[in-house]
Structures are given as structure tokens and as C-alpha cells.
Design an enzyme around this catalytic site. Structure first.
Site, short mmCIF file in Angstrom:
data_model
loop_
_atom_site.label_atom_id
_atom_site.label_comp_id
_atom_site.label_asym_id
_atom_site.label_seq_id
_atom_site.Cartn_x
_atom_site.Cartn_y
_atom_site.Cartn_z
CB CYS A 128 -0.95 0.00 1.17
SG CYS A 128 -2.10 -1.38 1.10
CG HIS A 145 -3.02 3.43 1.93
ND1 HIS A 145 -3.70 3.01 0.80
CD2 HIS A 145 -3.02 2.37 2.78
CE1 HIS A 145 -4.08 1.75 0.98
NE2 HIS A 145 -3.69 1.35 2.17
CG ASN A 150 -6.59 -0.82 1.41
OD1 ASN A 150 -5.94 -0.41 0.46
ND2 ASN A 150 -6.03 -1.31 2.51
N1 ACO Z 1 -18.26 -7.98 10.04
C1 ACO Z 1 -18.71 -8.24 11.27
N2 ACO Z 1 -17.90 -8.54 12.30
C2 ACO Z 1 -16.58 -8.59 12.05
C3 ACO Z 1 -16.04 -8.34 10.78
C4 ACO Z 1 -16.94 -8.03 9.75
N3 ACO Z 1 -16.53 -7.76 8.49
N4 ACO Z 1 -14.70 -8.45 10.85
C5 ACO Z 1 -14.39 -8.76 12.11
N5 ACO Z 1 -15.53 -8.87 12.85
C6 ACO Z 1 -15.68 -9.20 14.24
C7 ACO Z 1 -14.55 -10.06 14.74
O1 ACO Z 1 -14.83 -11.42 14.46
C8 ACO Z 1 -14.58 -9.77 16.22
O2 ACO Z 1 -15.60 -10.52 16.81
P1 ACO Z 1 -15.37 -11.19 18.24
O3 ACO Z 1 -15.13 -10.05 19.19
O4 ACO Z 1 -16.67 -11.91 18.46
O5 ACO Z 1 -14.19 -12.09 18.07
C9 ACO Z 1 -15.00 -8.31 16.28
O6 ACO Z 1 -15.61 -8.01 15.01
C10 ACO Z 1 -13.85 -7.35 16.49
O7 ACO Z 1 -12.80 -7.72 15.60
P2 ACO Z 1 -11.45 -6.91 15.56
O8 ACO Z 1 -10.53 -7.57 14.56
O9 ACO Z 1 -10.92 -6.70 16.95
O10 ACO Z 1 -11.97 -5.54 14.96
P3 ACO Z 1 -11.21 -4.18 14.90
O11 ACO Z 1 -11.97 -3.17 15.63
O12 ACO Z 1 -9.75 -4.35 15.19
O13 ACO Z 1 -11.34 -3.82 13.36
C11 ACO Z 1 -10.11 -3.88 11.30
C12 ACO Z 1 -10.80 -4.70 12.38
C13 ACO Z 1 -11.12 -2.96 10.65
C14 ACO Z 1 -9.56 -4.86 10.27
C15 ACO Z 1 -8.96 -3.05 11.93
O14 ACO Z 1 -8.17 -3.85 12.76
C16 ACO Z 1 -8.07 -2.40 10.89
O15 ACO Z 1 -8.49 -1.53 10.17
N6 ACO Z 1 -6.81 -2.81 10.82
C17 ACO Z 1 -5.88 -2.25 9.87
C18 ACO Z 1 -6.14 -2.87 8.52
C19 ACO Z 1 -5.40 -2.20 7.42
O16 ACO Z 1 -5.26 -1.01 7.39
N7 ACO Z 1 -4.95 -3.03 6.50
C20 ACO Z 1 -4.41 -2.60 5.29
C21 ACO Z 1 -3.02 -2.08 5.34
S1 ACO Z 1 -2.58 -1.62 3.76
C22 ACO Z 1 -1.90 -2.92 2.83
O17 ACO Z 1 -0.71 -2.99 2.67
C23 ACO Z 1 -2.78 -3.95 2.22
#
Ligand code: ACO
Length: 328
Positions: free
Chosen positions: A113, A255, A285
């Protein structure tokens, strides 16, 4: 000699997929996706569309906007982590051929990214060194083909698209310029966001490699914490190097991984979130394509005026991050 962004072109596939449609594929909802990321929609490439098809479409528009022909390009740099082929040939070569660019070198830049930031910095160095007069810089991605469509923790986050810019040489007196970038890498976190199998570390072995091991895997929490720090450190570094305050910036063009990452970074520093251009609601993204797509949209909306000060910031797998100041 200075390097300037002469023109931009963007392309996103027609097919638009809403969060409600996503909720028919995995157990999720518009409410969860939007509240955690700011995403409402993403665009999805057709089955026969590859990264080079999107990249070439954006690049063609960038050449048209610059009013130049393919013979004027000296170098093609294409940032992607979803290449047409595994390793070889580079997707840049495929784009070079589609556009009929016959007098140029072509290579891919792989920094996930952060790819556009890395590729733009590479172009700036070639141009300022006088070894290339015009460089075509493309960010093109089709994450829809490398995500696990059964994993709701990743598949809701990504979309497909491409953006391209023509970077050209200008006099030292030019009000427009691309500044020296910060490029950074934390390779010890490589496995926070990666595709574990299918490369030379863990080869694909028919009948043995589980299909899900071929797709993107991410430790979301870890990447989130890294990303907030990367946004803060990059912008602060660029401001310190230039002797500027945040208030001196017209826009941050980040980004687009998660709007909440940008909000958290801005809140921690007391920076005005309205200066961050955020269009993730429409595209999700798009990795290396997200910054040029944002720039293209801003230009189309008439938001960019000559001499405006922009800070780009990219972050992603590697883990890589970085950014640069641009005087428009
Ligand atoms: N829909 C519903 N529930 C979901 C979903 C979904 N799509 N995804 C996860 N959950 C649930 C999980 O199962 C979890 O449930 P549980 O508590 O019963 O186990 C709960 O939601 C919380 O999950 P977390 O992973 O703790 O959620 P978080 O608040 O951390 O958000 C997210 C997740 C959005 C992925 C966040 O961590 C994030 O944005 N991380 C950075 C990602 C990123 O920027 N990646 C790209 C980098 S760029 C590249 O190089 C590709």
C-alpha cells in the site's frame, strides 16, 4: 532540476459492490463495516480484468491529460502487489506494451500500500538526476483476486482500481514540485500482512497447500496500531524537514485503508481531520492505487490549485510506510 506531477488519470471498474451485497457473501453488515472502517462500497474488476488492464486504462488518461504521446515516456514504474503474473514478467512491461510505449524501461515497484509513494520517489530521483525526462507512475490493484472471500475480517476491506501520473522535469524556479520522500520499512513485521504460500518460501503444492493459504492474511489489530503511528510519524517528519506546521498544509492525501486510522492519528496530534482527503467510502482500500485515485478525484473536483502544499502518506505490508510533500 525539479520533478513535477504533470497530469493524472484514474480508472475504477464499473462493477460496484455495496456493504449490503457483501453481507450476502459473509456474515457482516453495513453497520459493522462502516462503523469500523468508513467503507460503504468498493469496485470489483471483471473476471478477465487484470492489474495491467486497470493500470493501462488509468495511464492512457494520464497521457491524454498531459497531451503527450507514448514515445515521450522514458520510464514506466508500476506499483502493485497484485501483479498480472507471479513474479515475471513485471506488470509494468504489460502496460508499456498496451500503451505502445516503445522507448522506455519498465519495472514494478513492490511496497504494497506504500507502493505509489515509493514509485513516485523513484521517479523523482530519475527526473532530478536528469536520467529521465518523463516517467509514467502507475498504481494498479485487483485485491478482489487475492482476498479470501470467506474471511469477513479481510474481504470487506479491499477494492480494485488504478491511478497514474506523468512525472516530468521542470526548472528549479518551478512553483510545482515533488519533494524528497520519507521511505521506511519494518521488515520484522512481514507476517502481519502477507500471503504465506505460493511464493518460493512455501511453494504451492497441489493437493497439499490449503487454498486459504494462497490468499491475503492480516493481523488487523497489529496493522491498525502500526498504521496510526506511521501516519503520525510520516507527516511529522515531512513537516519537520520542511520547517512547516500542520496548518501550513492544504491537504493530506493519505492511503485509504481505514478512515478510523486517519481519525485516530489526527486526534492524537490535534490535527484538523478535514484536511485529510478521505474517499474510502466509495472505493475501500485499493492499496497502491488509493493515493493517485484520491489525487485524481481532488483534481476533478477543482480542489487542487497551483502551489498548494499536499502531504502524501502511505503504509502497508512490509511493513512499509512513507510519504512526500508536493507543491501542486
Ligand atoms: N463484520 C462483522 N464482524 C466482524 C467483521 C466483519 N466484516 N470483521 C471482524 N468482525 C468481528 C470479529 O470477528 C470480532 O468478533 P469477536 O469479538 O466476536 O471475536 C470483532 O468483530 C472485532 O474484531 P477486531 O478484529 O478486533 O476488529 P477491529 O476493531 O480491530 O477492526 C479492522 C478490524 C477494521 C480490520 C482493523 O483492525 C483495521 O483496520 N486494521 C488495519 C487494517 C489495514 O489497514 N490493513 C491494510 C493495510 S494496507 C496494505 O498494505 C494492504
Amino acid at each position: 532540476m525539479k520533478a513535477v506531477i504533470e497530469s493524472i488519470g484514474i480508472y475504477v471498474p464499473d462493477r460496484r459492490m455495496s456493504n449490503d451485497e457483501m453481507a450476502q457473501i459473509v456474515d457482516t453488515s453495513d453497520e459493522w463495516i462502516y462503523s469500523h472502517t468508513g467503507i460503504h462500497n468498493r469496485h470489483i474488476a471483471a473476471p478477465d480484468e487484470a492489474a495491467s488492464d486497470l493500470g493501462a486504462a488509468a495511464a492512457r488518461k494520464a497521457l491524454d491529460a498531459a497531451g503527450i504521446g507514448p514515445e515521450e515516456i522514458d520510464l514506466v514504474l508500476l506499483a502493485t502487489s497484485t501483479p498480472d503474473y507471479v513474479g515475471l514478467p513485471s506488470t509494468a512491461c504489460v502496460v508499456q506494451d498496451s500503451l505502445g510505449i516503445s522507448n522506455a524501461g519498465a519495472m514494478d515497484v513492490m511496497a504494497a500500500c506504500s507502493g505509489f509513494v515509493y514509485a513516485l520517489e523513484t521517479a523523482r530521483n530519475f527526473v532530478e538526476a536528469g536520467t529521465a525526462g518523463k516517467v509514467l507512475v502507475v498504481g494498479a490493484e485487483v485485491y478482489s483476486k487475492i482476498i479470501n472471500w470467506q474471511d469477513r475480517t479481510t474481504c470487506v476491506l479491499f477494492g480494485d482500481g488504478a491511478g497514474a501520473v506523468v512525472v516530468s522535469a521542470a526548472d528549479d524556479s518551478s512553483e510545482s514540485w515533488v519533494g524528497k520522500a520519507l521511505l521506511a520499512s519494518e521488515g520484522k513485521e512481514a507476517e502481519s500482512l502477507y500471503r504465506s504460500h505460493g511464493g518460493t518460501r512455501n511453494r504451492y503444492v497441489e493437493g497439499e497447500t490449503p487454498e486459504e493459504e494462497l490468499y491475503l492474511k492480516m493481523n488487523g489489530r497489529r496493522v491498525y496500531n502500526f498504521a496510526v503511528r506511521a501516519v503520525i510519524d510520516t507527516i511529522q517528519h515531512l513537516l519537520d524537514e520542511a520547517g512547516m506546521r500542520f496548518e501550513d498544509l492544504d491537504y493530506v492525501v493519505p492511503h485509504q485503508a481505514n478512515a478510523r486510522i486517519l481519525e485516530a492519528a489526527a486526534k492524537r496530534k490535534g490535527w484538523d481531520i478535514d484536511k485529510f482527503y478521505i474517499n474510502i467510502a466509495e472505493y475501500a482500500n485499493t492499496s497502491a492505487a488509493s493515493i493517485p485515485i484520491a489525487l485524481g478525484e481532488m483534481q476533478a473536483k477543482g480542489m487542487l490549485k497551483r502551489g498548494m502544499k499536499l502531504a502524501t502518506v502511505g503504509f502497508g505490508s512490509g511493513l512499509t510506510y512513507g510519504g512526500s510533500l508536493i507543491s501542486w
